[in-house]
Design a protein around this motif. Structure first.
Motif, PDB file in Angstrom:
ATOM      1  N   LEU A 161     -12.554   3.524  12.422  1.00 33.87           N
ATOM      2  CA  LEU A 161     -13.498   4.600  12.109  1.00 33.87           C
ATOM      3  C   LEU A 161     -13.977   4.534  10.665  1.00 33.87           C
ATOM      4  CD1 LEU A 161     -11.967   7.678  13.976  1.00 33.87           C
ATOM      5  CD2 LEU A 161     -13.952   6.311  14.602  1.00 33.87           C
ATOM      6  N   VAL A 162     -13.074   4.234   9.747  1.00 32.63           N
ATOM      7  CA  VAL A 162     -13.464   4.096   8.342  1.00 32.63           C
ATOM      8  C   VAL A 162     -14.453   2.952   8.188  1.00 32.63           C
ATOM      9  CG1 VAL A 162     -12.606   3.436   6.053  1.00 32.63           C
ATOM     10  CG2 VAL A 162     -11.386   5.159   7.387  1.00 32.63           C
ATOM     11  N   GLN A 163     -14.203   1.858   8.870  1.00 36.02           N
ATOM     12  CA  GLN A 163     -15.122   0.731   8.780  1.00 36.02           C
ATOM     13  C   GLN A 163     -16.474   1.056   9.407  1.00 36.02           C
ATOM     14  OE1 GLN A 163     -13.264  -2.804  10.247  1.00 36.02           O
ATOM     15  NE2 GLN A 163     -12.317  -3.199   8.275  1.00 36.02           N
ATOM     16  N   MET A 164     -16.491   1.784  10.495  1.00 36.48           N
ATOM     17  CA  MET A 164     -17.771   2.166  11.091  1.00 36.48           C
ATOM     18  C   MET A 164     -18.565   3.066  10.150  1.00 36.48           C
ATOM     19  SD  MET A 164     -18.133   0.459  13.789  1.00 36.48           S
ATOM     20  CE  MET A 164     -19.530   1.204  14.589  1.00 36.48           C
ATOM     21  N   ILE A 165     -17.869   3.930   9.426  1.00 37.07           N
ATOM     22  CA  ILE A 165     -18.542   4.755   8.421  1.00 37.07           C
ATOM     23  C   ILE A 165     -19.122   3.869   7.327  1.00 37.07           C
ATOM     24  CG2 ILE A 165     -18.157   6.473   6.601  1.00 37.07           C
ATOM     25  CD1 ILE A 165     -16.106   7.782   8.530  1.00 37.07           C
TER      26      ILE A 165
ATOM     27  N   LEU B   2     -20.470  -7.523  -0.183  1.00 33.70           N
ATOM     28  CA  LEU B   2     -19.733  -6.456  -0.862  1.00 33.70           C
ATOM     29  C   LEU B   2     -19.217  -5.409   0.127  1.00 33.70           C
ATOM     30  CD1 LEU B   2     -21.899  -5.919  -4.056  1.00 33.70           C
ATOM     31  CD2 LEU B   2     -19.618  -6.915  -3.914  1.00 33.70           C
ATOM     32  N   PHE B   3     -20.048  -5.021   1.083  1.00 30.69           N
ATOM     33  CA  PHE B   3     -19.597  -4.049   2.074  1.00 30.69           C
ATOM     34  C   PHE B   3     -18.534  -4.644   2.987  1.00 30.69           C
ATOM     35  CE2 PHE B   3     -23.138  -1.401   0.849  1.00 30.69           C
ATOM     36  CZ  PHE B   3     -22.690  -0.127   1.140  1.00 30.69           C
TER      37      PHE B   3
ATOM     38  N   SER C  83     -22.159   2.111   8.547  1.00 31.41           N
ATOM     39  CA  SER C  83     -23.289   3.039   8.611  1.00 31.41           C
ATOM     40  C   SER C  83     -23.899   3.244   7.226  1.00 31.41           C
ATOM     41  CB  SER C  83     -22.841   4.377   9.185  1.00 31.41           C
ATOM     42  OG  SER C  83     -22.366   4.205  10.493  1.00 31.41           O
ATOM     43  N   VAL C  84     -23.056   3.335   6.213  1.00 30.03           N
ATOM     44  CA  VAL C  84     -23.547   3.442   4.836  1.00 30.03           C
ATOM     45  C   VAL C  84     -24.296   2.166   4.454  1.00 30.03           C
ATOM     46  CG1 VAL C  84     -22.845   3.633   2.422  1.00 30.03           C
ATOM     47  CG2 VAL C  84     -21.789   5.100   4.141  1.00 30.03           C
TER      48      VAL C  84
ATOM     49  N   PHE D 260     -20.832  -2.622  15.443  1.00 29.94           N
ATOM     50  CA  PHE D 260     -21.930  -2.100  14.642  1.00 29.94           C
ATOM     51  C   PHE D 260     -23.234  -2.815  14.965  1.00 29.94           C
ATOM     52  CE2 PHE D 260     -24.533  -2.663  10.803  1.00 29.94           C
ATOM     53  CZ  PHE D 260     -24.980  -1.359  10.663  1.00 29.94           C
ATOM     54  N   PHE D 261     -23.207  -4.152  15.026  1.00 28.95           N
ATOM     55  CA  PHE D 261     -24.435  -4.886  15.304  1.00 28.95           C
ATOM     56  C   PHE D 261     -24.908  -4.690  16.737  1.00 28.95           C
ATOM     57  CE2 PHE D 261     -23.528  -7.476  11.431  1.00 28.95           C
ATOM     58  CZ  PHE D 261     -24.701  -7.146  10.778  1.00 28.95           C
TER      59      PHE D 261
END
Length: 82
Positions: free
Chosen positions: A8-12, A38-39, A15-16, A68-69
């Motif tokens: 969930l943290v990575q999905m956030i 960097l992300f 999204s950023v 995500f993709f």
């Protein structure tokens, strides 16, 4: 449970990244690649700190990036339809 929280943290974070990429749409491709790296590093380190296993961190990071993709492509295709 830690794996789910790391996901969930990575999905956030992804999204950023998507918002940052949208804001910098006129930038050169090189800058977008640097921002992606960097992300990716930030997402990897966040998951590593939560999970504390390098192998599981790599799996979670690649899984979240794939999700995500896939979601991004599906959303873009839906926007073209409507």
């Amino acid at each position: 449970m830690k794996s789910y929280i790391a996901f969930l943290v990575q999905m956030i974070l992804w999204s950023v990244f998507s918002v940052a990429e949208w804001i910098s749409e006129k930038d050169h491709v090189e800058y977008k690649w640097i921002m992606f790296v960097l992300f990716f590093y930030l997402a990897f380190m966040a998951a590593k700190r939560i999970v504390q296993s390098r192998k599981l961190t790599l799996f979670i990071t690649s899984f979240s990036l794939t999700c995500f993709f896939v979601f991004r492509i599906a959303f873009e295709n839906m926007m073209e339809i409507f």
